[in-house]
Design a protein around this motif. Structure first.
Motif: not given
Length: 433
Positions: A89, A201, A237-238, A243, A266-267, A270-271, A383, A426-427
């Protein structure tokens, strides 16, 4: 007023008054109420819970137990972000510059890590000469001029929480919802921001393992913030896998800088945009989330966010050559590939095990006195949902030990390979306002 009567009242499910809660926090902080009574009281809360009003009152009492940070000298609407923690993170290093790039001040007080990876300050110190300790006047000057500063927590913020948490940790009441929420929010409220965005989280690498528990915690914290005069939003968030692709200190700084330069992870990307959008809407820079997201996304592409990052690093005396040429960041002496034993698809990655593997390498602390090795860490090559062949690389361990057997074993335990294709998790699960 007697502590005995307050304990019995909560034990029997009664709702405590402000005077009773203030009496406990004040007395326990000063040492007038002994640990055995505080233990009985927190155990009563653990079993009986607290109402929203009680939890907000408890949180405010913990804020009032020590110093609060006055940020009134900073121009504009100050917005803070807090994450409940996770593996890989490094969102603060992306969100801070993103929000600063549209003129919203981010004055962030952060801590060091104790556990599987370093904290925000440990990661920043991978950049040579970067100062995370500074006088309040310099901190405020940096935020006013550069819209972003990150520093170590100073002063005596929420000492009641610190003392109470140490007690809860040894008597089995850490996972009490009102006490968790109050603990987190007391420090955020004492830090002086006008609005707060929470990244809560959920999953294998999170404190809250289930979506239901994560949502309960998020709602509790949003209720506290809003009832105590801070507009608060929580994003669930996942954290069922790390991350991004990097875990460690220097390599997380590297990945964050690459995102700010337009790289599409991407993850992580986007977060960061999700959280930054909510922060800038709370600061009333944008009328809608959609408008905020679009502008912030443009600032990733046009270089404005990266320039805000450079400006922040330079203002805190960091070596810009490490930002402009990311190969100058610390690295380890060995790079060891851990490979798959079979064909298939990545079905699960236990994020916590990846974090522990990184800690074994030296990226985190098992005790508060351990030294962080900024150059070690883990790069994920696969992943959840990805296809894999036997012999193909799952992760690369960056190690100063030629044979990091404990980390290799932990990584192999973390990955589960299936014959059936699995969808990536899903994020963003939910946004709570």
């Amino acid at each position: 007023m007697r502590m005995y009567d307050i304990i019995v009242k909560k034990r029997d499910g009664g709702e405590l008054t402000k005077q009773e809660i203030d009496y406990f926090i004040d007395g326990y902080t000063k040492g007038d109420i002994p640990d055995y009574q505080a233990a009985a009281f927190t155990m009563a809360i653990y079993f009986q819970g607290m109402t929203q009003a009680e939890t907000a009152t408890l949180t405010q009492a913990m804020v009032n137990s020590g110093e609060t940070i006055d940020l009134s000298a900073i121009k504009g609407h100050k917005v803070d972000k807090h994450s409940t923690g996770g593996v890989g993170d490094k969102v603060t290093f992306i969100v801070g510059p993103l929000v600063a790039s549209v003129g919203v001040p981010v004055a962030k007080m952060s801590g060091r890590g104790l556990g599987h990876t370093g904290g925000t300050l440990d990661k920043l110190e991978a950049i040579k000469d970067l100062k995370i300790e500074m006088e309040k006047e310099q901190f405020i000057k940096n935020v006013n001029e550069h819209k972003l500063a990150v520093a170590g927590q100073t002063g005596n913020l929420a000492p009641a929480d610190k003392k109470l948490y140490a007690l809860r940790d040894v008597i089995g009441t850490v996972d009490s919802l009102p006490l968790i929420a109050g603990s987190i929010m007391s420090k955020k409220l004492a830090s002086g921001a006008d609005s707060i965005v929470l990244d809560v989280k959920t999953g294998s690498g999170a404190f809250m393992k289930t979506l239901e528990d994560s949502e309960s915690l998020a709602r509790e914290m949003v209720n506290i913030g809003n009832s105590l005069g801070r507009n608060t939003v929580a994003v669930i968030s996942d954290m069922n896998q790390p991350l991004g692709f990097e875990v460690g200190n220097a390599n997380e700084i590297r990945e964050a800088a690459e995102i700010l330069q337009g790289k599409k992870v991407e993850d992580l990307r986007n977060l960061s945009l999700e959280l930054a959008s909510h922060m800038t809407v709370l600061a009333e820079i944008f009328a809608s989330y959609e408008e905020a997201y679009e502008t912030l996304e443009q600032n990733l592409e046009n270089g404005k966010a990266f320039e805000a990052f450079r400006s922040f690093i330079e203002a805190q005396n960091g070596d810009l050559s490490m930002v402009d040429d990311l190969t100058n960041l610390p690295t380890s002496s060995h790079h060891i590939e851990v490979t798959a034993d079979q064909d298939g698809y990545i079905a699960e990655i236990d994020a916590e095990s990846i974090g522990v593997a990184a800690m074994y390498l030296g990226a985190g602390r098992s005790t508060k006195d351990d030294l962080i090795n900024h150059g070690v860490g883990i790069t994920l090559k696969k992943k959840i949902g990805d296809a894999i062949k036997a012999g193909e690389t799952l992760v690369v361990l960056h190690s100063d030990d030629e044979n990091p057997d404990s980390s290799i074993e932990k990584v192999k335990q973390a990955y589960i390979i299936s014959n059936e294709k699995v969808e990536a998790p899903r994020l963003i699960h939910k946004v709570i306002k």
